[in-house]
Design an enzyme around this catalytic site. Structure first.
Site, PDB file in Angstrom:
ATOM      1  N   HIS A  12     -12.344  23.595 -23.857  1.00  0.00           N
ATOM      2  CA  HIS A  12     -11.947  22.521 -24.881  1.00  0.00           C
ATOM      3  C   HIS A  12     -10.574  22.006 -24.290  1.00  0.00           C
ATOM      4  O   HIS A  12      -9.569  22.582 -24.963  1.00  0.00           O
ATOM      5  CB  HIS A  12     -11.994  23.062 -26.096  1.00  0.00           C
ATOM      6  CG  HIS A  12     -11.760  21.801 -27.206  1.00  0.00           C
ATOM      7  ND1 HIS A  12     -12.864  21.411 -27.857  1.00  0.00           N
ATOM      8  CD2 HIS A  12     -10.739  20.982 -27.224  1.00  0.00           C
ATOM      9  CE1 HIS A  12     -12.502  20.409 -28.829  1.00  0.00           C
ATOM     10  NE2 HIS A  12     -11.169  20.086 -28.105  1.00  0.00           N
ATOM     11  N   HIS A  14      -8.429  18.658 -23.131  1.00  0.00           N
ATOM     12  CA  HIS A  14      -8.425  17.457 -22.854  1.00  0.00           C
ATOM     13  C   HIS A  14      -7.645  16.779 -21.660  1.00  0.00           C
ATOM     14  O   HIS A  14      -6.396  16.968 -21.860  1.00  0.00           O
ATOM     15  CB  HIS A  14      -7.828  16.339 -24.085  1.00  0.00           C
ATOM     16  CG  HIS A  14      -8.883  16.585 -25.329  1.00  0.00           C
ATOM     17  ND1 HIS A  14      -9.726  15.492 -25.730  1.00  0.00           N
ATOM     18  CD2 HIS A  14      -8.850  17.546 -26.074  1.00  0.00           C
ATOM     19  CE1 HIS A  14     -10.280  15.863 -26.716  1.00  0.00           C
ATOM     20  NE2 HIS A  14      -9.979  17.041 -26.958  1.00  0.00           N
ATOM     21  N   ASP A  16      -6.794  13.705 -20.824  1.00  0.00           N
ATOM     22  CA  ASP A  16      -5.757  12.420 -20.930  1.00  0.00           C
ATOM     23  C   ASP A  16      -4.855  13.262 -22.180  1.00  0.00           C
ATOM     24  O   ASP A  16      -4.041  12.393 -22.922  1.00  0.00           O
ATOM     25  CB  ASP A  16      -6.385  11.355 -21.843  1.00  0.00           C
ATOM     26  CG  ASP A  16      -7.930  11.672 -22.485  1.00  0.00           C
ATOM     27  OD1 ASP A  16      -7.878  12.813 -22.811  1.00  0.00           O
ATOM     28  OD2 ASP A  16      -8.517  10.745 -22.813  1.00  0.00           O
ATOM     29  N   GLY A 170     -11.951  11.950 -31.982  1.00  0.00           N
ATOM     30  CA  GLY A 170     -11.110  11.141 -32.695  1.00  0.00           C
ATOM     31  C   GLY A 170     -10.815  11.341 -34.331  1.00  0.00           C
ATOM     32  O   GLY A 170     -11.072  12.482 -34.759  1.00  0.00           O
ATOM     33  N   HIS A 197     -16.781  17.234 -31.534  1.00  0.00           N
ATOM     34  CA  HIS A 197     -15.420  17.676 -32.398  1.00  0.00           C
ATOM     35  C   HIS A 197     -16.076  17.481 -34.072  1.00  0.00           C
ATOM     36  O   HIS A 197     -16.382  16.601 -34.279  1.00  0.00           O
ATOM     37  CB  HIS A 197     -14.273  16.597 -32.366  1.00  0.00           C
ATOM     38  CG  HIS A 197     -13.523  16.661 -31.103  1.00  0.00           C
ATOM     39  ND1 HIS A 197     -13.935  16.516 -29.728  1.00  0.00           N
ATOM     40  CD2 HIS A 197     -12.250  17.190 -31.099  1.00  0.00           C
ATOM     41  CE1 HIS A 197     -12.886  16.974 -28.684  1.00  0.00           C
ATOM     42  NE2 HIS A 197     -12.012  17.390 -29.569  1.00  0.00           N
ATOM     43  N   GLU A 200     -13.409  19.739 -38.154  1.00  0.00           N
ATOM     44  CA  GLU A 200     -11.821  19.960 -38.020  1.00  0.00           C
ATOM     45  C   GLU A 200     -10.927  19.303 -39.118  1.00  0.00           C
ATOM     46  O   GLU A 200     -10.348  19.925 -39.773  1.00  0.00           O
ATOM     47  CB  GLU A 200     -11.385  19.255 -36.551  1.00  0.00           C
ATOM     48  CG  GLU A 200      -9.871  19.408 -35.960  1.00  0.00           C
ATOM     49  CD  GLU A 200      -9.512  18.592 -34.836  1.00  0.00           C
ATOM     50  OE1 GLU A 200      -8.435  18.843 -34.327  1.00  0.00           O
ATOM     51  OE2 GLU A 200     -10.281  17.899 -34.525  1.00  0.00           O
ATOM     52  N   ASP A 278      -6.765  22.841 -25.725  1.00  0.00           N
ATOM     53  CA  ASP A 278      -6.914  21.596 -26.509  1.00  0.00           C
ATOM     54  C   ASP A 278      -6.157  20.542 -25.721  1.00  0.00           C
ATOM     55  O   ASP A 278      -6.636  19.819 -24.838  1.00  0.00           O
ATOM     56  CB  ASP A 278      -6.521  21.468 -27.811  1.00  0.00           C
ATOM     57  CG  ASP A 278      -7.240  20.376 -28.713  1.00  0.00           C
ATOM     58  OD1 ASP A 278      -8.050  19.623 -28.092  1.00  0.00           O
ATOM     59  OD2 ASP A 278      -6.657  20.077 -29.782  1.00  0.00           O
ATOM     60  N   ASP A 279      -4.793  20.215 -26.105  1.00  0.00           N
ATOM     61  CA  ASP A 279      -3.962  19.060 -25.303  1.00  0.00           C
ATOM     62  C   ASP A 279      -2.930  19.877 -24.873  1.00  0.00           C
ATOM     63  O   ASP A 279      -1.585  19.737 -25.482  1.00  0.00           O
ATOM     64  CB  ASP A 279      -3.587  18.097 -26.415  1.00  0.00           C
ATOM     65  CG  ASP A 279      -4.943  17.305 -26.930  1.00  0.00           C
ATOM     66  OD1 ASP A 279      -5.404  16.576 -26.185  1.00  0.00           O
ATOM     67  OD2 ASP A 279      -5.146  17.632 -28.182  1.00  0.00           O
TER      68      ASP A 279
END
Length: 333
Positions: A12, A14, A16, A170, A197, A200, A278-279
């Site tokens: 998981h 991202h 971007d 999102g 997702h 959350e 995640d990010d």
């Protein structure tokens, strides 16, 4: 805390949400794009979470500067390549990179299908250069509505053989999964895996919906599953994995503290939960931090951390033969 005899995965992550601050600075200068700061040190507070955000939507705004500098397809290709380089630096053997082509294309009206192709090219070059195995997951950014998600889906389907799965990410509260039933029907018809997702920002009902209506085989974050014992039982019985992201869930205020995170409960219950970032660039963390710092702070024992590492490969979107080959490759190293 990482077992070096086992494959290390991040499923998981991202693409971007992992654009380096230095790359944002470089591309901003290259394309003459006004940035909120002109040095790396002063830019970081604008592109990286430095304190807990009040909610998920606030957290997501930190990603915006990264995509605002994607003014060409070559820029998209660069960040895809650098994502694989970062994975290699972190010691990852296998990574699933998810990306929203519409989100990446938006600031400069890039062709969405072109963004998909650029990401595929950059990831392929990175894998060949650094020896990391990777798969791509296409994201539909629900925040932009059903029509925009349809454009993303069409662009992804144009390169369906290079995409492994479809995700929905999102604003979970504002755009529930029920809006995207036909999108996921097409994805399943294409033979893709499904991860969503869910649980959350919304409650366990969002997870049930992702599974029953969208066909989710894995759940991103899924923290609210802990509120529904029947749901946790179902996840175990159906071997539906949870992609846990410890630090992210604190930074988005999804969970109050690491000590309150349900990952330990999931593992005790037998849920196939894994550790992921995640990010990473936005969060200022890497997979090593999640294993060595976040997981112990969340109360996981050494054996539970090892189980989460095992689960990461177990629920990866790979065939049994591919998983076996990866285990053998790492064991022989």
């Amino acid at each position: 805390m990482i077992d070096i005899t086992l494959p290390l995965t991040d499923i998981h992550r991202h693409l971007d949400g992992n654009i380096r601050a230095q790359t944002i600075l470089d591309l901003g200068r290259q394309f003459n794009i006004a940035l909120p700061a002109q040095t790396l040190e002063t830019l970081i507070p604008h592109v990286q979470v430095t304190s807990t955000e009040p909610d998920l939507v606030s957290f997501l705004t930190k990603l915006d500067w990264g995509v605002k500098v994607l003014a060409s397809l070559d820029a998209c290709r660069r960040v895809a390549f650098e994502n694989i380089e970062d994975a290699a630096r972190n010691g990852l053997h296998y990574v699933e990179l998810r990306f929203s082509p519409g989100y990446m294309a938006m600031a400069h009206q890039l062709p969405i299908a072109g963004v998909v192709e650029a990401v595929i090219d950059g990831v392929r070059d990175g894998c060949n250069t650094f020896g990391v195995e990777a798969r791509l997951i296409g994201i539909m950014s629900r925040t932009f509505g059903e029509a925009a998600c349809l454009q993303e889906l069409d662009a992804l389907l144009a390169h369906r053989e290079n995409i492994t799965a479809l995700d929905l990410a999102g604003d979970e509260l504002g755009f529930p999964g029920s809006l995207f039933l036909s999108h996921f029907n097409r994805a399943r018809d294409a033979g893709w895996h499904i991860t969503v997702h869910a649980g959350e920002a919304a409650g366990p009902e969002s997870i049930w919906q992702a599974i029953r209506e969208l066909g989710a085989e894995r759940i991103g974050h899924g923290v609210k599953a802990v509120e529904d014992r029947a749901l946790m039982d179902f996840l175990v019985q159906q071997r539906i994995g949870i992609e846990s992201c410890l630090t992210s869930n604190i930074q988005t205020s999804t969970v109050a503290s690491l000590a309150d995170h349900p990952l330990k409960t999931f593992l005790e219950h037998g849920v196939l939960a894994s550790l992921n970032t995640d990010d990473p660039a936005v969060q200022g963390v890497d997979i090593i931090h999640e294993y060595h710092v976040a997981a112990p702070a969340a109360g996981l024992s050494r054996e539970q951390i090892r189980q989460a590492q095992i689960n990461g490969l177990e629920i990866a979107f790979l065939s049994d033969g591919e998983k076996r080959a990866l285990r053998e490759k790492v064991a022989a190293a």
